[in-house]
Design an enzyme around this catalytic site. Structure first.
Site, short mmCIF file in Angstrom:
data_model
loop_
_atom_site.label_atom_id
_atom_site.label_comp_id
_atom_site.label_asym_id
_atom_site.label_seq_id
_atom_site.Cartn_x
_atom_site.Cartn_y
_atom_site.Cartn_z
NE ARG A 1 39.21 35.25 51.40
CZ ARG A 1 38.61 36.44 51.28
NH1 ARG A 1 38.49 37.23 52.32
NH2 ARG A 1 38.15 36.84 50.11
CG HIS B 1 56.43 34.42 52.73
ND1 HIS B 1 55.35 35.28 52.54
CD2 HIS B 1 57.52 35.21 52.88
CE1 HIS B 1 55.79 36.52 52.59
NE2 HIS B 1 57.09 36.51 52.80
C1 GRF Z 1 53.81 32.52 45.40
O1 GRF Z 1 54.89 33.39 45.18
C2 GRF Z 1 53.73 32.15 46.85
O2 GRF Z 1 54.96 32.10 47.50
C3 GRF Z 1 52.91 33.27 47.43
O3 GRF Z 1 51.94 33.54 46.43
C4 GRF Z 1 52.48 33.21 45.15
C5 GRF Z 1 51.48 32.33 44.46
O4 GRF Z 1 51.81 32.10 43.11
N1 GRF Z 1 52.35 32.91 48.70
P1 GRF Z 1 51.00 31.04 42.25
O5 GRF Z 1 49.52 31.41 42.32
O6 GRF Z 1 51.26 29.69 42.82
O7 GRF Z 1 51.52 31.19 40.85
#
Ligand code: GRF
Length: 188
Positions: free
Chosen positions: A90, A108
């Site tokens: 979000r 990210h």
């Molecule tokens: C990760 O790849 C992060 O970089 C992105 O969302 C994903 C989350 O993965 N923003 P998790 O829920 O921590 O396994």
């Protein structure tokens, strides 16, 4: 010395949350999980580590402002000083940005500013790029645009499958994010 306390915001699987909880000097600073997807796997992970969970459904709130005000109330009652987004799907709104200036951080899965958006790993893979990576950055009003704190590069080889690349990127995330957190949470 001020005691820094962190909340993690997540919507899904929670592998980054798990990596934080397994990192010394980070685990004892995490005091709250905020999750906007009732039933998400990350909620069970938080329960396993005895971390309080604020589970919210945005549809139950008349406006985004009201939704964020509810979150801010919980953050204040847990004396949270930093917010770490880990797969929180979000956009952070003006209420939260104003309440926690320069204290909201995101991870990210690309080398920003390359490949912003929700399909960063896939976009990098299909672009023909030979490298991508992971970025930890401050959150501002844009999408994946705030000042960069730290990045690591992940090579894309010609033989890579998308799944293999994704696994290496997640592995890099699980190293980088807790380390950056450790530094930020010690900095005051
Ligand atoms: C990760 O790849 C992060 O970089 C992105 O969302 C994903 C989350 O993965 N923003 P998790 O829920 O921590 O396994």
């Amino acid at each position: 010395m001020k005691r820094e306390k962190a909340a993690v915001f997540a919507s899904g699987n929670g592998s980054n949350f798990q990596a934080m909880m397994e990192t010394e000097d980070v685990t004892d600073k995490i005091v709250l999980l905020v999750c906007d997807q009732p039933g998400a796997a990350v909620i069970q992970k938080a329960k396993k580590f005895n971390i309080p969970v604020l589970e919210l459904d945005m549809k139950q709130f008349p406006t985004k402002k009201a939704y964020e005000k509810r979150i801010i109330k919980a953050l204040h009652s847990h004396e949270v000083t930093w917010i770490f987004l880990a797969g929180y799907m979000r956009i952070i709104g003006s209420e939260l940005l104003a309440a926690f200036p320069k204290k909201i951080v995101n991870i990210h899965p690309s080398l920003l500013p390359a490949f912003p958006g929700k399909d960063a790993i896939r976009d990098a893979y299909w672009s023909g790029a030979t490298e991508t990576g992971v970025t930890v950055h401050y959150v501002d009003e844009g999408i994946d645009t705030g000042p960069i704190i730290e990045q690591v590069m992940v090579r894309i080889s010609a033989e890579d499958t998308l799944e293999a690349l994704a696994a290496r990127i997640h592995g890099a995330e699980h190293q980088l994010y807790p380390n950056v957190m450790k530094r930020l949470l010690q900095s005051k």
